[in-house]
Design a protein around this motif. Structure first.
Motif, PDB file in Angstrom:
ATOM      1  N   TYR A  51     -31.493   2.182  35.204  1.00  0.00           N
ATOM      2  CA  TYR A  51     -30.161   1.597  35.023  1.00  0.00           C
ATOM      3  C   TYR A  51     -29.919   0.477  36.031  1.00  0.00           C
ATOM      4  O   TYR A  51     -29.411  -0.598  35.680  1.00  0.00           O
ATOM      5  CB  TYR A  51     -29.102   2.685  35.160  1.00  0.00           C
ATOM      6  N   VAL A  52     -30.283   0.702  37.276  1.00  0.00           N
ATOM      7  CA  VAL A  52     -30.102  -0.318  38.309  1.00  0.00           C
ATOM      8  C   VAL A  52     -30.916  -1.569  37.974  1.00  0.00           C
ATOM      9  O   VAL A  52     -30.434  -2.700  38.108  1.00  0.00           O
ATOM     10  CB  VAL A  52     -30.469   0.239  39.694  1.00  0.00           C
ATOM     11  N   ARG A  53     -32.147  -1.380  37.529  1.00  0.00           N
ATOM     12  CA  ARG A  53     -32.975  -2.531  37.123  1.00  0.00           C
ATOM     13  C   ARG A  53     -32.362  -3.250  35.921  1.00  0.00           C
ATOM     14  O   ARG A  53     -32.375  -4.486  35.849  1.00  0.00           O
ATOM     15  CB  ARG A  53     -34.397  -2.070  36.794  1.00  0.00           C
ATOM     16  N   SER A  54     -31.828  -2.480  34.981  1.00  0.00           N
ATOM     17  CA  SER A  54     -31.203  -3.047  33.804  1.00  0.00           C
ATOM     18  C   SER A  54     -29.991  -3.901  34.189  1.00  0.00           C
ATOM     19  O   SER A  54     -29.807  -5.018  33.678  1.00  0.00           O
ATOM     20  CB  SER A  54     -30.788  -1.927  32.851  1.00  0.00           C
ATOM     21  N   LEU A  55     -29.178  -3.392  35.096  1.00  0.00           N
ATOM     22  CA  LEU A  55     -28.026  -4.152  35.572  1.00  0.00           C
ATOM     23  C   LEU A  55     -28.454  -5.436  36.269  1.00  0.00           C
ATOM     24  O   LEU A  55     -27.861  -6.507  36.062  1.00  0.00           O
ATOM     25  CB  LEU A  55     -27.201  -3.296  36.534  1.00  0.00           C
ATOM     26  N   HIS A  56     -29.482  -5.341  37.102  1.00  0.00           N
ATOM     27  CA  HIS A  56     -29.963  -6.512  37.834  1.00  0.00           C
ATOM     28  C   HIS A  56     -30.419  -7.600  36.873  1.00  0.00           C
ATOM     29  O   HIS A  56     -30.192  -8.803  37.102  1.00  0.00           O
ATOM     30  CB  HIS A  56     -31.109  -6.104  38.764  1.00  0.00           C
ATOM     31  N   ALA A  57     -31.040  -7.194  35.782  1.00  0.00           N
ATOM     32  CA  ALA A  57     -31.594  -8.164  34.828  1.00  0.00           C
ATOM     33  C   ALA A  57     -30.519  -8.970  34.117  1.00  0.00           C
ATOM     34  O   ALA A  57     -30.791 -10.089  33.659  1.00  0.00           O
ATOM     35  CB  ALA A  57     -32.456  -7.432  33.796  1.00  0.00           C
ATOM     36  N   VAL A  58     -29.298  -8.426  33.998  1.00  0.00           N
ATOM     37  CA  VAL A  58     -28.266  -9.143  33.240  1.00  0.00           C
ATOM     38  C   VAL A  58     -27.110  -9.636  34.111  1.00  0.00           C
ATOM     39  O   VAL A  58     -26.140 -10.200  33.596  1.00  0.00           O
ATOM     40  CB  VAL A  58     -27.707  -8.267  32.096  1.00  0.00           C
ATOM     41  N   THR A  59     -27.204  -9.437  35.422  1.00  0.00           N
ATOM     42  CA  THR A  59     -26.186  -9.955  36.329  1.00  0.00           C
ATOM     43  C   THR A  59     -26.655 -11.285  36.899  1.00  0.00           C
ATOM     44  O   THR A  59     -27.771 -11.394  37.396  1.00  0.00           O
ATOM     45  CB  THR A  59     -25.916  -8.975  37.489  1.00  0.00           C
ATOM     46  N   LYS A  60     -25.812 -12.301  36.827  1.00  0.00           N
ATOM     47  CA  LYS A  60     -26.184 -13.602  37.369  1.00  0.00           C
ATOM     48  C   LYS A  60     -26.361 -13.504  38.885  1.00  0.00           C
ATOM     49  O   LYS A  60     -25.666 -12.731  39.550  1.00  0.00           O
ATOM     50  CB  LYS A  60     -25.094 -14.629  37.061  1.00  0.00           C
ATOM     51  N   PRO A  61     -27.284 -14.276  39.459  1.00  0.00           N
ATOM     52  CA  PRO A  61     -27.386 -14.321  40.920  1.00  0.00           C
ATOM     53  C   PRO A  61     -26.027 -14.676  41.527  1.00  0.00           C
ATOM     54  O   PRO A  61     -25.360 -15.611  41.076  1.00  0.00           O
ATOM     55  CB  PRO A  61     -28.422 -15.425  41.163  1.00  0.00           C
ATOM     56  N   GLY A  62     -25.624 -13.902  42.494  1.00  0.00           N
ATOM     57  CA  GLY A  62     -24.309 -14.094  43.086  1.00  0.00           C
ATOM     58  C   GLY A  62     -23.202 -13.362  42.362  1.00  0.00           C
ATOM     59  O   GLY A  62     -22.062 -13.318  42.849  1.00  0.00           O
ATOM     60  N   GLY A  63     -23.526 -12.773  41.215  1.00  0.00           N
ATOM     61  CA  GLY A  63     -22.535 -12.013  40.461  1.00  0.00           C
ATOM     62  C   GLY A  63     -22.255 -10.664  41.104  1.00  0.00           C
ATOM     63  O   GLY A  63     -22.965 -10.237  42.021  1.00  0.00           O
ATOM     64  N   HIS A  64     -21.224 -10.007  40.630  1.00  0.00           N
ATOM     65  CA  HIS A  64     -20.795  -8.758  41.254  1.00  0.00           C
ATOM     66  C   HIS A  64     -20.765  -7.586  40.285  1.00  0.00           C
ATOM     67  O   HIS A  64     -20.422  -7.731  39.115  1.00  0.00           O
ATOM     68  CB  HIS A  64     -19.408  -8.926  41.872  1.00  0.00           C
ATOM     69  N   LEU A  65     -21.124  -6.439  40.829  1.00  0.00           N
ATOM     70  CA  LEU A  65     -21.073  -5.158  40.140  1.00  0.00           C
ATOM     71  C   LEU A  65     -20.067  -4.278  40.870  1.00  0.00           C
ATOM     72  O   LEU A  65     -20.136  -4.121  42.089  1.00  0.00           O
ATOM     73  CB  LEU A  65     -22.458  -4.505  40.157  1.00  0.00           C
ATOM     74  N   HIS A  66     -19.127  -3.744  40.119  1.00  0.00           N
ATOM     75  CA  HIS A  66     -18.144  -2.817  40.676  1.00  0.00           C
ATOM     76  C   HIS A  66     -18.369  -1.448  40.047  1.00  0.00           C
ATOM     77  O   HIS A  66     -18.398  -1.326  38.821  1.00  0.00           O
ATOM     78  CB  HIS A  66     -16.722  -3.292  40.395  1.00  0.00           C
ATOM     79  N   ILE A  67     -18.544  -0.435  40.873  1.00  0.00           N
ATOM     80  CA  ILE A  67     -18.824   0.913  40.387  1.00  0.00           C
ATOM     81  C   ILE A  67     -17.723   1.870  40.819  1.00  0.00           C
ATOM     82  O   ILE A  67     -17.421   1.992  42.015  1.00  0.00           O
ATOM     83  CB  ILE A  67     -20.177   1.422  40.905  1.00  0.00           C
ATOM     84  N   LEU A  68     -17.114   2.523  39.831  1.00  0.00           N
ATOM     85  CA  LEU A  68     -16.166   3.608  40.078  1.00  0.00           C
ATOM     86  C   LEU A  68     -16.853   4.897  39.643  1.00  0.00           C
ATOM     87  O   LEU A  68     -17.178   5.066  38.463  1.00  0.00           O
ATOM     88  CB  LEU A  68     -14.883   3.375  39.274  1.00  0.00           C
TER      89      LEU A  68
END
Length: 222
Positions: free
Chosen positions: A135-152
């Motif tokens: 899942y973490v790799r999957s998120l990394h693949a579709v997040t732009k460099p400098g983009g943000h992930l917020h996890i609740l």
């Protein structure tokens, strides 16, 4: 272990989901008010669709995805009932977002997002390290460099229903290719269903909404 689409379908079909509360999470509302949601947005594990509906109403370019077809149909009905029929929901596997047919651009290029808002999906992989890493790799693949992930995510600081994780799991999961900018305790609003009340002494005789201990993490993609 992680669950199948059929399992999640049954939860929505039988209205037994403790996360379906009829409103967005207050922590996500505060994220938006603080200006921390920007650009193109992905809502993985969108469930009943409350956050995709909220952000669409506010003018964001947002996509909600869920492994469960029943969840997607539920979210579409919910959006229509709330007067936001343009909210977009698709069936997709969060463990392989880069190759999702639903998210791939018209020219065939992989999807990219400026902001990802994960409300109560990451903790589902708390006891499944291989799936969590996927899942973490999957998120990394579709997040732009400098983009943000917020996890609740639900926290193990207190007992209760739902999968609960430690702050250590969050910290150790987002190392290579990520920067953990902030991690704070917060609350997550859930619903004590009849099934939960019957199975847990903590909620015996109780039904309705309840605020649960949670974590809110802000993570930047390097």
């Amino acid at each position: 272990m992680t669950q199948t689409a059929e399992f999640w379908n049954s939860v929505y079909d039988n209205d037994t989901a403790p996360w379906v509360i009829g409103e967005p999470q207050s922590a996500i509302l505060e994220l938006e008010r603080a200006g921390r949601i920007r650009g193109r947005v992905l809502d993985p594990g969108s469930g009943a669709g409350e956050h995709t509906i909220l952000l669409t109403r506010l003018g964001y370019d947002v996509r909600g995805i869920d492994l469960s077809p029943s969840a997607v149909e539920y979210a579409r009905r919910n959006a229509a009932a709330q007067g936001v029929p343009t909210a977009r929901f698709d069936v997709a596997d969060a463990l392989d977002l880069a190759h999702s047919a639903a998210l791939t651009e018209e020219d065939g290029t992989p999807p990219e997002f400026d902001t990802i808002v994960d409300s109560a999906l990451f903790h589902v992989f708390g006891d499944a390290p291989e799936a969590r890493a996927d899942y973490v790799r999957s998120l990394h693949a579709v997040t732009k460099p400098g983009g943000h992930l917020h996890i609740l995510a639900l926290s193990d600081r207190e007992p209760g229903f739902g999968p609960r994780i430690s702050d250590t799991i969050i910290r150790e999961s987002f190392t290579d290719g990520w920067e953990l900018e902030d991690l704070q305790p917060t609350t997550y609003r859930g619903r004590v269903t009849a099934a939960i009340a019957a199975q847990s002494d903590l909620y015996k005789g109780q039904e309705g909404l309840v605020d649960l201990a949670a974590w809110l993490a802000h993570i930047r993609r390097l």
